[in-house]
Write a protein that holds these residues in place. Structure first.
Motif, PDB file in Angstrom:
ATOM      1  N   ILE A   1      -1.637   8.043   0.696  1.00 13.10           N
ATOM      2  CA  ILE A   1      -0.410   7.327   0.312  1.00 13.10           C
ATOM      3  C   ILE A   1      -0.696   6.028  -0.446  1.00 13.10           C
ATOM      4  CG2 ILE A   1       1.704   6.263   1.177  1.00 13.10           C
ATOM      5  CD1 ILE A   1       1.258   8.042   3.728  1.00 13.10           C
ATOM      6  N   LEU A   2      -1.580   5.216   0.089  1.00 12.50           N
ATOM      7  CA  LEU A   2      -1.807   3.906  -0.528  1.00 12.50           C
ATOM      8  C   LEU A   2      -2.497   4.047  -1.880  1.00 12.50           C
ATOM      9  CD1 LEU A   2      -2.807   1.719   2.553  1.00 12.50           C
ATOM     10  CD2 LEU A   2      -0.556   2.213   1.589  1.00 12.50           C
TER      11      LEU A   2
ATOM     12  N   ILE B   1       0.524   5.353  -9.027  1.00 14.42           N
ATOM     13  CA  ILE B   1       1.901   5.363  -9.543  1.00 14.42           C
ATOM     14  C   ILE B   1       2.188   4.050 -10.270  1.00 14.42           C
ATOM     15  CG2 ILE B   1       4.347   5.321  -8.908  1.00 14.42           C
ATOM     16  CD1 ILE B   1       3.678   7.166  -6.588  1.00 14.42           C
ATOM     17  N   ASN B   2       1.862   2.939  -9.625  1.00 12.34           N
ATOM     18  CA  ASN B   2       2.130   1.641 -10.245  1.00 12.34           C
ATOM     19  C   ASN B   2       1.348   1.479 -11.541  1.00 12.34           C
ATOM     20  OD1 ASN B   2       3.813   1.148  -8.148  1.00 12.34           O
ATOM     21  ND2 ASN B   2       2.477  -0.295  -7.082  1.00 12.34           N
TER      22      ASN B   2
ATOM     23  N   GLN C   1      -2.243   6.687  -3.788  1.00 16.88           N
ATOM     24  CA  GLN C   1      -1.219   7.273  -4.651  1.00 16.88           C
ATOM     25  C   GLN C   1      -0.307   6.175  -5.194  1.00 16.88           C
ATOM     26  OE1 GLN C   1       1.171  10.404  -2.810  1.00 16.88           O
ATOM     27  NE2 GLN C   1       2.830   9.889  -4.158  1.00 16.88           N
ATOM     28  N   ARG C   2       0.052   5.232  -4.333  1.00 18.27           N
ATOM     29  CA  ARG C   2       0.907   4.130  -4.754  1.00 18.27           C
ATOM     30  C   ARG C   2       0.237   3.326  -5.869  1.00 18.27           C
ATOM     31  NH1 ARG C   2       5.326   3.019  -6.200  1.00 18.27           N
ATOM     32  NH2 ARG C   2       6.109   4.120  -4.371  1.00 18.27           N
ATOM     33  N   THR C   3      -1.064   3.074  -5.710  1.00 19.77           N
ATOM     34  CA  THR C   3      -1.787   2.347  -6.752  1.00 19.77           C
ATOM     35  C   THR C   3      -1.697   3.080  -8.079  1.00 19.77           C
ATOM     36  OG1 THR C   3      -3.363   1.938  -4.982  1.00 19.77           O
ATOM     37  CG2 THR C   3      -3.969   1.169  -7.166  1.00 19.77           C
TER      38      THR C   3
END
Lengths: 283, 330, 341
Positions: B193-194, B200-201, B196-198
């Motif tokens: 998750i974390l 995405i941003n 993936q967030r990086t």
């Protein structure tokens, strides 16, 4: 799986099917043929290296005998050695490899050490030396010797297969369901190895054909009687290569041997689909 | 959003795979456009043909995939590139430089015995960048852009990097030649998750700061919700709905799109009305007659079993392929 | 009392559980201890759901395997119905084995490819004498396939696994666990490999079994949305580097996360709703890199990445789980409160 299903699967792969029938034909020819077609032992000085005719489809040999009858009679020993070697080496490899993989630990280390030692021995030179010491005058002794020298690579790969299957989730599930060691070994793991083992059986059979023919050709195995290997040796030592008409004599045994090898390997493709349901495709 | 120029036109594209059991109809009559600076998400489940489609856009599909018909036409910098008629050499020059791609499984795309630095250099060399210093300067700049320590990363081998780091290195590398389009296939699905967030941003930042257009192939609706300007839903190798992100999430018409939204639980939303689509995804070798979604559709009519609907416009930028499009709208 | 338990009959209890391995780096390297799980404690009552949530490498799968009796803990205790299975005589251990089943992540790996569905489900039936002959077995297998909604059953019973879709395979795996009437099921990422369009139907099936059979679940997942859907009435434990960072009732954890790690997880998840997901406030990590288990930081294991860490405190001492509100335990020196999104 029923016989019918197996036949259907064999039919699916065309090359494999041809291999299967060629193999079947060669086996029939070698084991049943000799009872139908008598061995031609009459020396005919006037018909040496006669070209093929309808009555003698492969022509005549260096003493004016029918080559076709020699081919028919020369297969049994070659195939017997191949099959015996295949069965013996596969059995040894399978049991030692599977045992090693299952048990693990010190026993595993020891068996694999033995395998490594065997693998470092150059096979053919050793056979040459042994042939000089032991009189390899019967095919069972020859098969045994070839088997002892050819099991190690397969044992190693059976072991690695067992190790890989052992860690699959379905084995873990079987343990959780308390299905028992017997079930896990014989119902879960073994069927996954069958295809692999059968195919390796075929490969060790083909390897045995080459080894024995090589030994016979070099004259190190004093076998008597009819034998494809012996035919090649005869053709060589009796100077057949110096005659123009002798092509059939030299080529005939070489071609049947090659045909047998090809058919065996082609058929192993069909076997793969039979033993690996994933290759069958959804029905 | 103000729309840029059209940079890619895909028209009536059909691709078959050759398999033992017969042709796999992975892509059937697919048409869509991509505009400059936009993010287009192609949403589909496993076996929907989305990966085949993504790869074929730069002609990287495996030899067993045969493009049967259709056009893939790029218009970049005033030049037109018809991918289907380009030679291998032309394609090699075109990929990376005009259109870069990061594919699923790309985490294993690095050569394990070569340092990352060399792989950046190789990529530059292959596209006529002669000056090593310039390549490395650009590489370092890009690595910093993806929040990596350039000195450390360039001197590493791939096994010294974590999954998320490798993904970021790949993205940096894909930007090396300033492409105008970036195609990404399931590029975050294997990540935590974390991480993936990086990513995405990062992708948002790339889009905003570099103006690159994205084609984002994924099975994950939430990624589309976050990143997409427009969404294309594909089912059984065919576009079944296409529209702006807002249209797709608020006014979806096709029962498959609607079903997918209803099948995706969210952390903040409530569980009411959440449910799976019945049945299973189709076998692309033996497709049903008529609309390919009919075995899973809740309200099929007799017509649905006979006729495959065409993709038709039902509003500005909103297209749907459903015979009951008129009735199923709210 | 251990964190988050109710005084009704516990099915399974883990007490201060530690799992470590000795690993050797290189041929001549020194042997070092790799601690996968550190001080894990929880209690699960009959019919309850505990979701273990965390990223890869946090030890959640190991917790599942310890609970299922596949991995023996290094220290600490596991109690199944009050008894430690590792000290039981063999026949009692196998009984425990049977009561605890597992649903694996990958349905392509958990069914033997060379067997037919009938073989897969009938083997445990014969083994545990639930059926006497082929006819009875066939009937029972059909009944179980029906129960997991694989109908018409004749379309499935004689197939090989590879002829089924992922969702159908997972249903077969579930049917297989039902052959031994399990009381406790460890579902390890049981739906994460399935297509989205059918994922919830498998989750719903698992929930139905809980209603019908009173099964207790340990639900291991990386997906908080699924954990919330499946374990609405249950509890969540959030793990990080082998430790439980926070645990409490599912909705409480989702709506009032206290640990910075949980809060960051929740704020990072994209959601299938453009408005919500784009308006989320993202909490930035201090560092993107997860420390290696071989080289764990001193103090709180999350402090090198935590934006809210307290210098001199978090990098010195390791916090322990404290009960912040009834049933809600958190392991943090600087806990937060309130919703994140």
């Amino acid at each position: 799986m029923s016989l019918n299903e197996i036949l259907q699967l064999i039919r699916k792969d065309k090359v494999g099917m041809v291999g299967f029938f060629v193999l079947l034909g060669l086996i029939l020819m070698s084991y049943v043929g000799p009872y139908v077609i008598p061995l031609d032992e009459v020396v005919r000085v006037d018909r040496i290296y006669e070209a093929p005719t309808l009555a003698h489809p492969l022509g005549m040999d260096n003493m004016g005998r029918d080559i076709f009858s020699e081919i028919v009679h020369g297969g049994r020993d070659v195939l017997t050695v191949a099959i015996l070697t295949g069965v013996l080496s596969t059995l040894i490899a399978f049991f030692l490899g599977a045992f090693s993989g299952f048990i693990g630990g010190k026993i595993d280390t020891f068996i694999m050490w033995v395998v490594d030692v065997f693998l470092t021995i150059p096979r053919f030179p050793l056979l040459l030396v042994l042939a000089a010491v032991i009189t390899l005058d019967n095919i069972y002794l020859l098969s045994g010797l070839l088997a002892i020298l050819s099991w190690p690579p397969l044992a190693r790969s059976v072991r690695s297969q067992v190790l890989s299957v052992k860690t699959r989730d379905y084995i873990e599930a079987a343990k959780l369901l308390d299905l028992g060691t017997y079930h896990i070994i014989f119902k879960e793991i073994l069927p996954n190895l069958m295809g692999y083992v059968i195919i390796n059986f075929i490969f060790s059979m083909t390897a045995a054909v080459y080894s024995q023919v090589g030994l016979i050709f070099l004259g190190l195995v004093p076998l008597s009687g009819q034998n494809w290997g012996l035919m090649i040796q005869m053709a060589w030592t009796r100077g057949a290569i110096f005659y123009t008409g002798s092509l059939a004599y030299i080529l005939a045994p070489i071609i049947v041997i090659a045909l047998f090898q090809w058919a065996a390997i082609a058929f192993s493709r069909s076997l793969e689909t039979i033993f690996n349901p994933r290759l069958r495709g959804a029905s | 959003m103000a729309r840029g120029e059209k940079v890619l036109t895909v028209e009536k594209l059909s691709i078959d795979y050759i398999s033992r059991r017969g042709p796999v109809q992975a892509v059937r009559n697919v048409s869509f456009d991509l505009y400059a600076g936009e993010n287009l998400c192609i949403i589909g489940e496993s076996g929907s043909g989305k990966t085949t489609m993504g790869m074929s856009l730069v002609k990287l599909s495996p030899p067993s995939a045969v493009i049967k018909k259709g056009t893939i036409l790029y218009t970049l910098g005033g030049k037109e590139y018809d991918v289907r008629s380009m030679s291998e050499a032309q394609l090699r020059a075109f990929r990376w430089k005009e259109v870069a791609m990061v594919f699923q499984g790309a985490l294993n795309a690095f050569n394990p015995v070569i340092r990352i630095k060399k792989q950046f250099l190789d990529t530059g060399w292959a596209h006529n960048m002669k000056d090593n210093k310039e390549i490395l300067r650009r590489s370092e700049e890009l690595l910093r852009f993806v929040q990596l320590d350039p000195k450390r990363v360039l001197n590493s081998y791939q096994h010294e990097l974590s999954g998320g780091m490798k993904q970021r290195v790949l993205i940096a590398m894909s930007l090396l030649l300033n492409p105008k389009i970036l195609i990404m296939d399931e590029c975050t699905s294997a990540l935590d998750i974390l991480t993936q967030r990086t990513i995405i941003n990062l992708l948002k930042k790339i889009k905003e700061e570099m103006g690159i257009a994205f084609i984002f192939v994924s099975h994950d609706l939430s990624l589309a919700a976050e990143l997409a300007d427009r969404i294309v839903t594909i089912y059984a190798g065919r576009v079944v709905e296409m529209g702006t992100t807002e249209d797709i999430f608020k006014n979806a018409v096709h029962p498959y799109t609607r079903g997918l939204i209803k099948a995706t639980p969210t952390v903040t939303g409530n569980e009411e009305g959440l449910t799976s689509i019945k049945g299973t995804p189709p076998d692309l070798i033996r497709l049903p007659a008529g609309c390919k979604f009919n075995p899973r559709c809740e309200f099929p009519t007799t017509q649905c079993y006979q006729e495959e609907p065409e993709l038709v416009s039902i509003g500005k930028d909103h297209y749907v392929a459903c015979l009951k499009a008129d009735q199923s709208r709210d | 009392m251990s964190p988050a338990s109710k005084p009704t009959s516990p099915v399974i209890e883990l007490k201060n559980l530690v799992k470590s391995y000795n690993v050797r780096s290189g041929v001549m390297g020194k042997s070092r201890e790799l601690r996968i799980l550190e001080n894990i404690s929880f209690t699960l009552n009959r019919g309850e759901i505990l979701s273990i949530v965390g990223e890869s490498g946090c030890g959640k799968t190991t917790v599942g395997k310890v609970a299922a009796g596949i991995i023996k803990p290094t220290s600490g205790e596991i109690l199944y119905e009050g008894k430690n299975p590792w000290t039981l005589p063999k026949h009692e251990f196998t009984e425990y084995r049977r009561k605890v089943q597992m649903i694996h992540q990958d349905p392509y790996q958990s069914l033997n490819p060379v067997q037919r569905i009938y073989d897969i489900i009938s083997a445990p039936l014969f083994r545990h004498k639930k059926v006497k002959n082929y006819k009875e077995a066939r009937e029972k297998v059909k009944e179980l396939l029906q129960r997991v909604d694989l109908s018409p059953v004749d379309d499935f019973i004689d197939k090989n696994p590879h002829q089924l879709s992922g969702g159908q395979r997972q249903r077969v795996a579930i049917a297989r666990t039902l052959t031994v009437d399990p009381e406790f099921i460890v579902a390890d990422e049981a739906v994460s490999m399935l297509d989205i369009s059918i994922r919830l139907s498998v989750v719903d099936l698992m929930l139905k079994l809980k209603e019908d059979l009173g099964v207790t679940y340990l639900f291991i997942t990386h997906d908080l949305a699924i954990a919330k859907y499946f374990g609405k009435g249950g509890r969540i434990a959030v793990m990080y580097l082998g430790r439980i960072m926070e645990t409490g009732p599912t909705l409480e954890i989702i709506h009032n996360p206290m640990h910075p790690y949980t809060r960051i997880l929740l704020s990072s998840i994209p959601e299938a709703d453009p408005e919500k997901t784009r308006s989320k406030k993202h909490i930035q990590l201090r560092s993107l890199d997860i420390p290696s288990l071989m080289d764990l930081p001193k103090g709180c294991k999350f402090h090198p990445r935590c934006p809210l860490w307290l210098a001199g405190k978090c990098d010195q001492d390791e916090p322990s789980l404290q009960e912040a509100s009834p049933g809600h335990w958190v392991s943090c020196f600087n806990p937060q409160s309130g919703p994140v999104a």
